[in-house]
Motif scaffolding. Structure first.
Motif, PDB file in Angstrom:
ATOM      1  N   PRO A 288     -15.862  15.455 -36.880  1.00 45.61           N
ATOM      2  CA  PRO A 288     -15.643  14.052 -36.517  1.00 45.61           C
ATOM      3  C   PRO A 288     -14.713  13.357 -37.509  1.00 45.61           C
ATOM      4  CG  PRO A 288     -17.756  14.302 -37.594  1.00 45.61           C
ATOM      5  CD  PRO A 288     -17.225  15.687 -37.423  1.00 45.61           C
ATOM      6  N   VAL A 289     -14.099  12.277 -37.066  1.00 48.13           N
ATOM      7  CA  VAL A 289     -13.188  11.502 -37.907  1.00 48.13           C
ATOM      8  C   VAL A 289     -13.994  10.787 -38.998  1.00 48.13           C
ATOM      9  CG1 VAL A 289     -11.564   9.573 -37.930  1.00 48.13           C
ATOM     10  CG2 VAL A 289     -11.566  11.178 -36.013  1.00 48.13           C
ATOM     11  N   PRO A 290     -13.525  10.834 -40.257  1.00 46.40           N
ATOM     12  CA  PRO A 290     -14.239  10.121 -41.328  1.00 46.40           C
ATOM     13  C   PRO A 290     -14.359   8.631 -41.027  1.00 46.40           C
ATOM     14  CG  PRO A 290     -12.564  11.586 -42.239  1.00 46.40           C
ATOM     15  CD  PRO A 290     -12.341  11.546 -40.755  1.00 46.40           C
ATOM     16  N   GLY A 291     -15.417   8.031 -41.529  1.00 48.66           N
ATOM     17  CA  GLY A 291     -15.644   6.607 -41.285  1.00 48.66           C
ATOM     18  C   GLY A 291     -14.692   5.711 -42.037  1.00 48.66           C
ATOM     19  N   ARG A 292     -14.202   6.191 -43.203  1.00 54.01           N
ATOM     20  CA  ARG A 292     -13.250   5.409 -44.000  1.00 54.01           C
ATOM     21  C   ARG A 292     -12.076   6.297 -44.390  1.00 54.01           C
ATOM     22  NH1 ARG A 292     -16.472   2.033 -48.511  1.00 54.01           N
ATOM     23  NH2 ARG A 292     -17.714   3.943 -48.667  1.00 54.01           N
ATOM     24  N   ILE A 293     -10.868   5.819 -44.113  1.00 51.65           N
ATOM     25  CA  ILE A 293      -9.651   6.607 -44.290  1.00 51.65           C
ATOM     26  C   ILE A 293      -8.640   5.816 -45.101  1.00 51.65           C
ATOM     27  CG2 ILE A 293      -7.663   7.616 -43.079  1.00 51.65           C
ATOM     28  CD1 ILE A 293      -9.531   8.168 -40.713  1.00 51.65           C
TER      29      ILE A 293
ATOM     30  N   GLY B 121     -10.009   5.475 -28.584  1.00 50.04           N
ATOM     31  CA  GLY B 121     -10.964   4.402 -28.807  1.00 50.04           C
ATOM     32  C   GLY B 121     -11.740   4.543 -30.103  1.00 50.04           C
ATOM     33  N   ASP B 122     -11.268   5.397 -31.013  1.00 51.59           N
ATOM     34  CA  ASP B 122     -11.895   5.544 -32.326  1.00 51.59           C
ATOM     35  C   ASP B 122     -11.434   4.400 -33.226  1.00 51.59           C
ATOM     36  OD1 ASP B 122     -13.215   7.813 -31.578  1.00 51.59           O
ATOM     37  OD2 ASP B 122     -11.723   9.190 -32.400  1.00 51.59           O
ATOM     38  N   ALA B 123     -12.331   3.856 -34.036  1.00 50.59           N
ATOM     39  CA  ALA B 123     -11.970   2.729 -34.896  1.00 50.59           C
ATOM     40  C   ALA B 123     -12.562   2.888 -36.284  1.00 50.59           C
ATOM     41  CB  ALA B 123     -12.424   1.421 -34.266  1.00 50.59           C
ATOM     42  N   PRO B 124     -12.163   3.945 -37.033  1.00 46.97           N
ATOM     43  CA  PRO B 124     -12.623   4.051 -38.412  1.00 46.97           C
ATOM     44  C   PRO B 124     -11.994   2.952 -39.264  1.00 46.97           C
ATOM     45  CG  PRO B 124     -10.930   5.681 -37.985  1.00 46.97           C
ATOM     46  CD  PRO B 124     -11.237   5.025 -36.669  1.00 46.97           C
ATOM     47  N   ASP B 125     -12.576   2.697 -40.422  1.00 44.58           N
ATOM     48  CA  ASP B 125     -12.043   1.709 -41.361  1.00 44.58           C
ATOM     49  C   ASP B 125     -10.843   2.337 -42.070  1.00 44.58           C
ATOM     50  OD1 ASP B 125     -11.511  -0.166 -43.257  1.00 44.58           O
ATOM     51  OD2 ASP B 125     -13.467  -0.098 -44.229  1.00 44.58           O
ATOM     52  N   ILE B 126      -9.632   1.824 -41.793  1.00 49.45           N
ATOM     53  CA  ILE B 126      -8.396   2.418 -42.313  1.00 49.45           C
ATOM     54  C   ILE B 126      -7.687   1.447 -43.234  1.00 49.45           C
ATOM     55  CG2 ILE B 126      -6.117   3.342 -41.726  1.00 49.45           C
ATOM     56  CD1 ILE B 126      -7.267   4.161 -39.009  1.00 49.45           C
ATOM     57  N   CYS B 127      -7.315   1.922 -44.420  1.00 46.18           N
ATOM     58  CA  CYS B 127      -6.379   1.221 -45.298  1.00 46.18           C
ATOM     59  C   CYS B 127      -5.105   2.055 -45.361  1.00 46.18           C
ATOM     60  CB  CYS B 127      -6.959   1.043 -46.696  1.00 46.18           C
ATOM     61  SG  CYS B 127      -8.263  -0.213 -46.797  1.00 46.18           S
ATOM     62  N   HIS B 128      -3.978   1.406 -45.186  1.00 43.98           N
ATOM     63  CA  HIS B 128      -2.697   2.109 -45.118  1.00 43.98           C
ATOM     64  C   HIS B 128      -1.713   1.457 -46.084  1.00 43.98           C
ATOM     65  CE1 HIS B 128       0.793   3.711 -42.355  1.00 43.98           C
ATOM     66  NE2 HIS B 128       0.870   4.152 -43.600  1.00 43.98           N
TER      67      HIS B 128
ATOM     68  N   PRO C 217      -9.365  -1.175 -53.364  1.00 47.67           N
ATOM     69  CA  PRO C 217     -10.364  -1.049 -54.433  1.00 47.67           C
ATOM     70  C   PRO C 217     -11.338   0.113 -54.247  1.00 47.67           C
ATOM     71  CG  PRO C 217     -10.065  -3.351 -53.837  1.00 47.67           C
ATOM     72  CD  PRO C 217      -9.312  -2.553 -52.820  1.00 47.67           C
ATOM     73  N   ASP C 218     -11.639   0.474 -52.993  1.00 43.23           N
ATOM     74  CA  ASP C 218     -12.609   1.560 -52.762  1.00 43.23           C
ATOM     75  C   ASP C 218     -11.919   2.884 -52.403  1.00 43.23           C
ATOM     76  OD1 ASP C 218     -11.672   0.910 -50.269  1.00 43.23           O
ATOM     77  OD2 ASP C 218     -13.630   0.935 -49.286  1.00 43.23           O
ATOM     78  N   TRP C 219     -10.685   3.100 -52.904  1.00 42.32           N
ATOM     79  CA  TRP C 219      -9.941   4.304 -52.525  1.00 42.32           C
ATOM     80  C   TRP C 219     -10.670   5.585 -52.892  1.00 42.32           C
ATOM     81  CZ3 TRP C 219      -8.373   7.852 -56.215  1.00 42.32           C
ATOM     82  CH2 TRP C 219      -8.355   7.428 -57.546  1.00 42.32           C
ATOM     83  N   ARG C 220     -11.481   5.546 -53.927  1.00 39.67           N
ATOM     84  CA  ARG C 220     -12.201   6.759 -54.355  1.00 39.67           C
ATOM     85  C   ARG C 220     -13.234   7.208 -53.319  1.00 39.67           C
ATOM     86  NH1 ARG C 220     -11.261   3.463 -58.515  1.00 39.67           N
ATOM     87  NH2 ARG C 220     -10.317   4.301 -60.445  1.00 39.67           N
ATOM     88  N   GLU C 221     -13.631   6.301 -52.448  1.00 40.92           N
ATOM     89  CA  GLU C 221     -14.666   6.600 -51.460  1.00 40.92           C
ATOM     90  C   GLU C 221     -14.075   6.961 -50.106  1.00 40.92           C
ATOM     91  OE1 GLU C 221     -17.140   3.140 -51.405  1.00 40.92           O
ATOM     92  OE2 GLU C 221     -17.166   3.026 -53.611  1.00 40.92           O
ATOM     93  N   ARG C 222     -12.760   7.035 -50.017  1.00 40.58           N
ATOM     94  CA  ARG C 222     -12.091   7.306 -48.751  1.00 40.58           C
ATOM     95  C   ARG C 222     -11.436   8.700 -48.754  1.00 40.58           C
ATOM     96  NH1 ARG C 222     -10.812   2.629 -45.673  1.00 40.58           N
ATOM     97  NH2 ARG C 222     -11.642   0.732 -46.673  1.00 40.58           N
ATOM     98  N   GLU C 223     -11.401   9.331 -47.575  1.00 43.64           N
ATOM     99  CA  GLU C 223     -10.592  10.528 -47.395  1.00 43.64           C
ATOM    100  C   GLU C 223      -9.141  10.065 -47.261  1.00 43.64           C
ATOM    101  OE1 GLU C 223     -11.307  14.052 -46.997  1.00 43.64           O
ATOM    102  OE2 GLU C 223     -13.108  13.392 -48.044  1.00 43.64           O
ATOM    103  N   CYS C 224      -8.236  10.721 -47.982  1.00 45.47           N
ATOM    104  CA  CYS C 224      -6.847  10.259 -48.015  1.00 45.47           C
ATOM    105  C   CYS C 224      -5.900  11.300 -47.437  1.00 45.47           C
ATOM    106  CB  CYS C 224      -6.450   9.945 -49.461  1.00 45.47           C
ATOM    107  SG  CYS C 224      -4.726   9.408 -49.648  1.00 45.47           S
TER     108      CYS C 224
ATOM    109  N   ARG D 114     -10.550  15.248 -51.804  1.00 42.82           N
ATOM    110  CA  ARG D 114     -10.440  14.122 -50.855  1.00 42.82           C
ATOM    111  C   ARG D 114      -8.993  13.854 -50.436  1.00 42.82           C
ATOM    112  NH1 ARG D 114     -14.593  10.578 -49.958  1.00 42.82           N
ATOM    113  NH2 ARG D 114     -16.504  10.890 -51.166  1.00 42.82           N
ATOM    114  N   LEU D 115      -8.047  14.522 -51.088  1.00 40.18           N
ATOM    115  CA  LEU D 115      -6.626  14.258 -50.829  1.00 40.18           C
ATOM    116  C   LEU D 115      -6.014  15.367 -49.979  1.00 40.18           C
ATOM    117  CD1 LEU D 115      -4.025  12.595 -51.381  1.00 40.18           C
ATOM    118  CD2 LEU D 115      -3.703  14.018 -53.428  1.00 40.18           C
ATOM    119  N   HIS D 116      -5.341  14.974 -48.898  1.00 40.72           N
ATOM    120  CA  HIS D 116      -4.650  15.906 -48.002  1.00 40.72           C
ATOM    121  C   HIS D 116      -3.175  15.497 -47.979  1.00 40.72           C
ATOM    122  CE1 HIS D 116      -8.776  16.704 -46.581  1.00 40.72           C
ATOM    123  NE2 HIS D 116      -8.890  15.382 -46.611  1.00 40.72           N
ATOM    124  N   THR D 117      -2.280  16.423 -48.260  1.00 44.16           N
ATOM    125  CA  THR D 117      -0.862  16.077 -48.374  1.00 44.16           C
ATOM    126  C   THR D 117      -0.013  16.908 -47.428  1.00 44.16           C
ATOM    127  OG1 THR D 117      -0.521  17.655 -50.191  1.00 44.16           O
ATOM    128  CG2 THR D 117      -1.090  15.389 -50.794  1.00 44.16           C
TER     129      THR D 117
END
Length: 370
Positions: free
Chosen positions: A156-161, A184-191, A240-247, A271-274
């Motif tokens: 499943p898609v992570p809840g925070r990205i 229709g997926d709506a995870p919490d995304i910071c870009h 601020p919460d980047w450490r808790e997100r999959e990137c 947690r980092l994918h490049t």
């Protein structure tokens, strides 16, 4: 079962949506030998070929002054689905030679859409990218390689990205964003995205409209010409919460190097994918030399920064390739003779070893059975 295999063999390896079709293709191929069905079908429609994946350019739309989205209608054998974020190989015949590069898909693989799209940024040193942006015409027939790559969202898609992109690094991420919206997926995304000016931001209107309409999508654009270069240390300020997100991060090598160092220092590398669009070529003293292509009967003198894949393509030889970055292993071939050097690590390979032509250059002299 032996009869079935015998029937299918002429069309083996073709990724048909209906595998049973390959039995028919195979039987027709047996009946028409020494010519194959492709020799007749291509006279009717150049996309009707089972020997290779092909496509036809449908449209070219400018995104910025130096980028454009190319829409392509694939022919037989192209996969019906793929993962948003993957890349596809593009082969275009220019001046009598085939030129190959890989580009991220910006389409999302919808079953209702029979086309695919790539968005290309013209590189001053990139012959094919410049031609795709400014020269390719609708109805042009191109070669394709099947979609590949591990740079995509899991299920499943992570809840925070967290997405971190720069320049044309937005291309695989825009496909992910479009796919999430379509499902229709709506995870919490910071870009966080970086580009010299607003006019240089590919898909700027789409991203800003999404940020205005969706509470779950937070967009920060760093205009580097007026705000300075992307600084990974500012992640604490931007997210601020980047450490808790999959990137997922994509952009120039300098940005990705900084991201990898930052995550490793924080013990968060997993947690980092490049996704890298170019290999990092390090000067390890590869002196170059002569490469021979035994089957084709051709040879070339190349410098220590030119890959064997590039050398073969320059000679007009059909070379196996995929990512062109040393990841997918599609270009692996046995070294028939001599020595080559890995452009990333400087490690030397010798006769009998299997090598990746996209990240290897000749070290003195070498021979490939291509």
């Amino acid at each position: 079962m032996d009869l079935l295999k015998w029937s299918k063999r002429p069309a083996a390896g073709v990724n048909a949506r209906k595998p049973q079709v390959n039995v028919v293709r195979g039987l027709v191929a047996r009946a028409t030998t020494p010519l194959l069905p492709d020799d007749y079908l291509r006279l009717i429609n150049p996309l009707w070929t089972a020997r290779e994946l092909r496509g036809k350019v449908v449209d070219v739309v400018k995104e910025t002054a130096d980028s454009a989205t190319v829409t392509i209608r694939p022919g037989w054998g192209f996969p019906a689905t793929y993962e948003p974020g993957q890349y596809v190989g593009i082969g275009l015949r220019i001046g009598g030679r085939w030129h190959w590069r890989s580009y991220s898909l910006t389409s999302i693989g919808s079953s209702s859409d029979t086309t695919i799209s790539i968005t290309v940024k013209a590189n001053p040193d990139g012959f094919l990218s410049t031609h795709l942006v400014d020269g390719v015409q609708p109805d042009t027939i191109i070669r394709l390689a099947a979609p590949k790559g591990d740079f995509h969202l899991p299920e499943p898609v992570p809840g925070r990205i967290l997405f971190v992109t720069a320049g044309s690094g937005i291309t695989p991420v825009i496909a992910m964003l479009r796919a999430l919206e379509a499902r229709g997926d709506a995870p919490d995304i910071c870009h966080v995205h970086a580009a010299p000016t607003r006019d240089d931001v590919i898909f700027v209107d789409e991203m800003q409209a999404r940020a205005a309409d969706a509470d779950h999508y937070d967009l920060t654009i760093q205009f580097t010409r007026e705000m300075g270069h992307f600084d990974v240390a500012r992640l604490d300020e931007w997210v601020p919460d980047w450490r808790e997100r999959e990137c997922w991060a994509c952009g120039p090598p300098s940005l990705l190097d900084a991201m990898e160092s930052h995550y490793e220092a924080g013990g968060l590398r997993e947690r980092l994918h490049t996704e890298r669009f170019t290999i990092s070529r390090t000067d390890h003293g590869a002196e170059g030399g002569k490469v021979r292509f035994a089957v084709s009967g051709r040879e070339a003198e190349i410098d220590g920064a030119t890959t064997l894949l590039e050398a073969g393509e320059e000679l007009g030889i059909t070379m196996p390739f995929g990512c062109r970055m040393g990841i997918c292993q599609t270009c692996v071939v046995p070294l028939a003779g001599g020595y080559v050097r890995d452009l990333r690590t400087g490690a030397e390979r010798r006769e009998g070893e299997r090598i990746q032509t996209c990240i290897s250059s000749v070290s003195g002299e070498c021979t490939l059975d291509l």
